[in-house]
Design a protein around this motif. Structure first.
Motif, PDB file in Angstrom:
ATOM      1  N   LEU A 147       7.511   4.511  21.778  1.00 25.29           N
ATOM      2  CA  LEU A 147       7.052   3.486  21.001  1.00 25.29           C
ATOM      3  C   LEU A 147       7.489   1.833  21.442  1.00 25.29           C
ATOM      4  N   ILE A 148       8.580   2.022  21.933  1.00 25.88           N
ATOM      5  CA  ILE A 148       9.201   0.535  22.303  1.00 25.88           C
ATOM      6  C   ILE A 148       8.923   0.241  23.721  1.00 25.88           C
ATOM      7  N   GLN A 149       8.922   1.399  24.561  1.00 20.35           N
ATOM      8  CA  GLN A 149       8.795   1.104  25.730  1.00 20.35           C
ATOM      9  C   GLN A 149       6.995   0.808  25.942  1.00 20.35           C
ATOM     10  N   ASP A 150       6.214   1.623  25.292  1.00 22.85           N
ATOM     11  CA  ASP A 150       4.823   1.272  25.380  1.00 22.85           C
ATOM     12  C   ASP A 150       4.319   0.083  24.512  1.00 22.85           C
ATOM     13  N   ARG A 151       5.354  -0.670  24.184  1.00 23.64           N
ATOM     14  CA  ARG A 151       5.257  -1.961  23.290  1.00 23.64           C
ATOM     15  C   ARG A 151       4.144  -1.823  22.204  1.00 23.64           C
ATOM     16  N   MET A 152       4.008  -0.324  21.563  1.00 22.87           N
ATOM     17  CA  MET A 152       3.418  -0.066  20.340  1.00 22.87           C
ATOM     18  C   MET A 152       4.049  -0.810  18.944  1.00 22.87           C
ATOM     19  N   GLU A 196       3.758  12.377   6.753  1.00 20.77           N
ATOM     20  CA  GLU A 196       3.196  12.467   7.765  1.00 20.77           C
ATOM     21  C   GLU A 196       3.826  11.312   8.798  1.00 20.77           C
ATOM     22  N   SER A 197       3.596  11.537   9.998  1.00 24.23           N
ATOM     23  CA  SER A 197       3.948  10.457  10.735  1.00 24.23           C
ATOM     24  C   SER A 197       2.960   9.310  10.852  1.00 24.23           C
ATOM     25  N   SER A 198       3.452   8.179  11.061  1.00 24.12           N
ATOM     26  CA  SER A 198       2.468   7.112  10.794  1.00 24.12           C
ATOM     27  C   SER A 198       2.278   6.655  12.456  1.00 24.12           C
ATOM     28  N   ILE A 199       2.751   7.239  13.240  1.00 27.35           N
ATOM     29  CA  ILE A 199       2.708   6.826  14.653  1.00 27.35           C
ATOM     30  C   ILE A 199       1.099   6.893  15.258  1.00 27.35           C
ATOM     31  N   PRO A 200       0.367   7.910  14.945  1.00 28.03           N
ATOM     32  CA  PRO A 200      -1.080   7.933  15.596  1.00 28.03           C
ATOM     33  C   PRO A 200      -1.761   6.467  14.905  1.00 28.03           C
ATOM     34  N   PHE A 201      -1.471   6.244  13.614  1.00 25.04           N
ATOM     35  CA  PHE A 201      -2.163   5.207  13.105  1.00 25.04           C
ATOM     36  C   PHE A 201      -1.666   3.826  13.762  1.00 25.04           C
ATOM     37  N   LEU A 202      -0.533   3.545  14.134  1.00 26.25           N
ATOM     38  CA  LEU A 202       0.039   2.577  14.926  1.00 26.25           C
ATOM     39  C   LEU A 202      -0.846   2.643  16.177  1.00 26.25           C
ATOM     40  N   GLN A 203      -1.237   3.353  16.874  1.00 26.38           N
ATOM     41  CA  GLN A 203      -1.794   3.367  17.956  1.00 26.38           C
ATOM     42  C   GLN A 203      -3.276   2.696  17.703  1.00 26.38           C
ATOM     43  N   THR A 204      -3.593   3.402  16.615  1.00 26.06           N
ATOM     44  CA  THR A 204      -5.154   2.781  16.264  1.00 26.06           C
ATOM     45  C   THR A 204      -5.123   1.324  16.025  1.00 26.06           C
ATOM     46  N   ILE A 205      -4.251   0.904  15.354  1.00 25.94           N
ATOM     47  CA  ILE A 205      -4.022  -0.458  15.056  1.00 25.94           C
ATOM     48  C   ILE A 205      -3.635  -1.471  16.200  1.00 25.94           C
ATOM     49  N   LYS A 260       1.178  -7.937  14.521  1.00 27.08           N
ATOM     50  CA  LYS A 260       2.566  -7.603  14.840  1.00 27.08           C
ATOM     51  C   LYS A 260       3.001  -6.461  14.031  1.00 27.08           C
ATOM     52  N   ILE A 261       3.582  -5.461  14.652  1.00 26.23           N
ATOM     53  CA  ILE A 261       4.232  -4.196  13.838  1.00 26.23           C
ATOM     54  C   ILE A 261       5.634  -4.199  13.739  1.00 26.23           C
ATOM     55  N   LEU A 262       6.274  -4.179  12.423  1.00 24.67           N
ATOM     56  CA  LEU A 262       7.669  -4.095  12.095  1.00 24.67           C
ATOM     57  C   LEU A 262       7.593  -2.352  11.566  1.00 24.67           C
ATOM     58  N   LEU A 263       8.303  -1.664  12.389  1.00 25.49           N
ATOM     59  CA  LEU A 263       8.335  -0.219  12.020  1.00 25.49           C
ATOM     60  C   LEU A 263       9.712   0.175  11.563  1.00 25.49           C
ATOM     61  N   ILE A 264       9.760   0.703  10.247  1.00 27.93           N
ATOM     62  CA  ILE A 264      11.131   1.321   9.682  1.00 27.93           C
ATOM     63  C   ILE A 264      11.267   2.821   9.996  1.00 27.93           C
ATOM     64  N   ILE A 265      12.476   2.913  10.713  1.00 27.36           N
ATOM     65  CA  ILE A 265      12.481   4.467  11.225  1.00 27.36           C
ATOM     66  C   ILE A 265      13.411   5.046  10.204  1.00 27.36           C
ATOM     67  N   PHE A 297       0.943  -1.107  -0.021  1.00 27.39           N
ATOM     68  CA  PHE A 297       0.081  -0.193   0.191  1.00 27.39           C
ATOM     69  C   PHE A 297       0.829   1.091  -0.117  1.00 27.39           C
ATOM     70  N   ASP A 298       0.261   2.401  -0.646  1.00 30.88           N
ATOM     71  CA  ASP A 298       1.091   3.514  -0.682  1.00 30.88           C
ATOM     72  C   ASP A 298       0.759   4.695   0.392  1.00 30.88           C
ATOM     73  N   HIS A 299      -0.523   4.654   0.882  1.00 26.80           N
ATOM     74  CA  HIS A 299      -1.251   5.487   1.779  1.00 26.80           C
ATOM     75  C   HIS A 299      -1.754   4.869   3.100  1.00 26.80           C
ATOM     76  N   ILE A 300      -1.643   5.516   4.278  1.00 28.68           N
ATOM     77  CA  ILE A 300      -2.158   4.868   5.344  1.00 28.68           C
ATOM     78  C   ILE A 300      -3.711   4.855   5.146  1.00 28.68           C
ATOM     79  N   TYR A 301      -4.313   5.744   4.588  1.00 30.90           N
ATOM     80  CA  TYR A 301      -6.016   5.596   4.551  1.00 30.90           C
ATOM     81  C   TYR A 301      -6.275   4.292   3.862  1.00 30.90           C
ATOM     82  N   GLN A 302      -5.219   3.830   2.937  1.00 32.03           N
ATOM     83  CA  GLN A 302      -5.625   2.287   2.350  1.00 32.03           C
ATOM     84  C   GLN A 302      -5.589   1.281   3.313  1.00 32.03           C
ATOM     85  N   VAL A 303      -4.605   1.269   4.190  1.00 34.61           N
ATOM     86  CA  VAL A 303      -4.646   0.522   5.016  1.00 34.61           C
ATOM     87  C   VAL A 303      -5.627   0.498   6.195  1.00 34.61           C
ATOM     88  N   GLU A 304      -6.190   1.633   6.354  1.00 36.15           N
ATOM     89  CA  GLU A 304      -7.251   1.791   7.307  1.00 36.15           C
ATOM     90  C   GLU A 304      -8.466   1.368   6.876  1.00 36.15           C
TER      91      GLU A 304
END
Length: 137
Positions: free
Chosen positions: A93-98, A60-69, A76-81, A32-39
């Motif tokens: 993100l790591i401490q909160d186990r997001m 745009e930061s994808s962090i708010p979307f990760l919290q929604t997921i 399971k979420i693999l984040l590319i920084i 997917f190219d955009h977060i709204y497609q994944v939503e």
């Protein structure tokens, strides 16, 4: 049966990930190219073992979307920084186990294969990966 993952990353690393995942024939990636497609996808089907997502998509930061997921599913979420992601945000993100795993740009195919195998709970092939072979001289 193949394990399915979602890949939502910036265009510049999509081919790198695609080539790396050739070493995991039991994994099927949906790009997917955009977060709204994944939503939209999460509104219906959630039969995925993991998601590979960039920390910044479309500037745009994808962090708010990760919290929604994380609130809606146990995927399971693999984040590319990206380089411009604040370190405090990554630590939180790591401490909160997001996120379940993190890869920092730039990364190589080996790191990607290891991380995807881990989030999908599969064994990595023991033979030498196809991308490690070089042309004879």
């Amino acid at each position: 049966m193949k394990k399915k993952i979602i890949v939502c990353v910036q265009q510049d690393i999509k081919n790198t990930i695609n080539w790396a995942l050739k070493d995991l024939p039991v994994v099927s990636a949906q790009y997917f190219d955009h977060i709204y497609q994944v939503e939209k996808l999460f509104a219906g089907e959630t039969d995925f073992c993991g998601i590979v997502i960039d920390s910044k998509i479309d500037n745009e930061s994808s962090i708010p979307f990760l919290q929604t997921i994380r609130d809606k599913s146990k995927i399971k979420i693999l984040l590319i920084i990206s380089a411009d992601t604040p370190k405090q945000e990554i630590l939180k993100l790591i401490q909160d186990r997001m996120v379940d795993n993190v890869i920092i740009r730039p990364f190589n195919a080996n790191q990607m294969v290891d991380a995807v195998a881990k989030i999908c709970g599969i064994e990595r092939p023991s033979e030498k990966p196809w991308y490690m072979y070089t042309k004879p001289q």
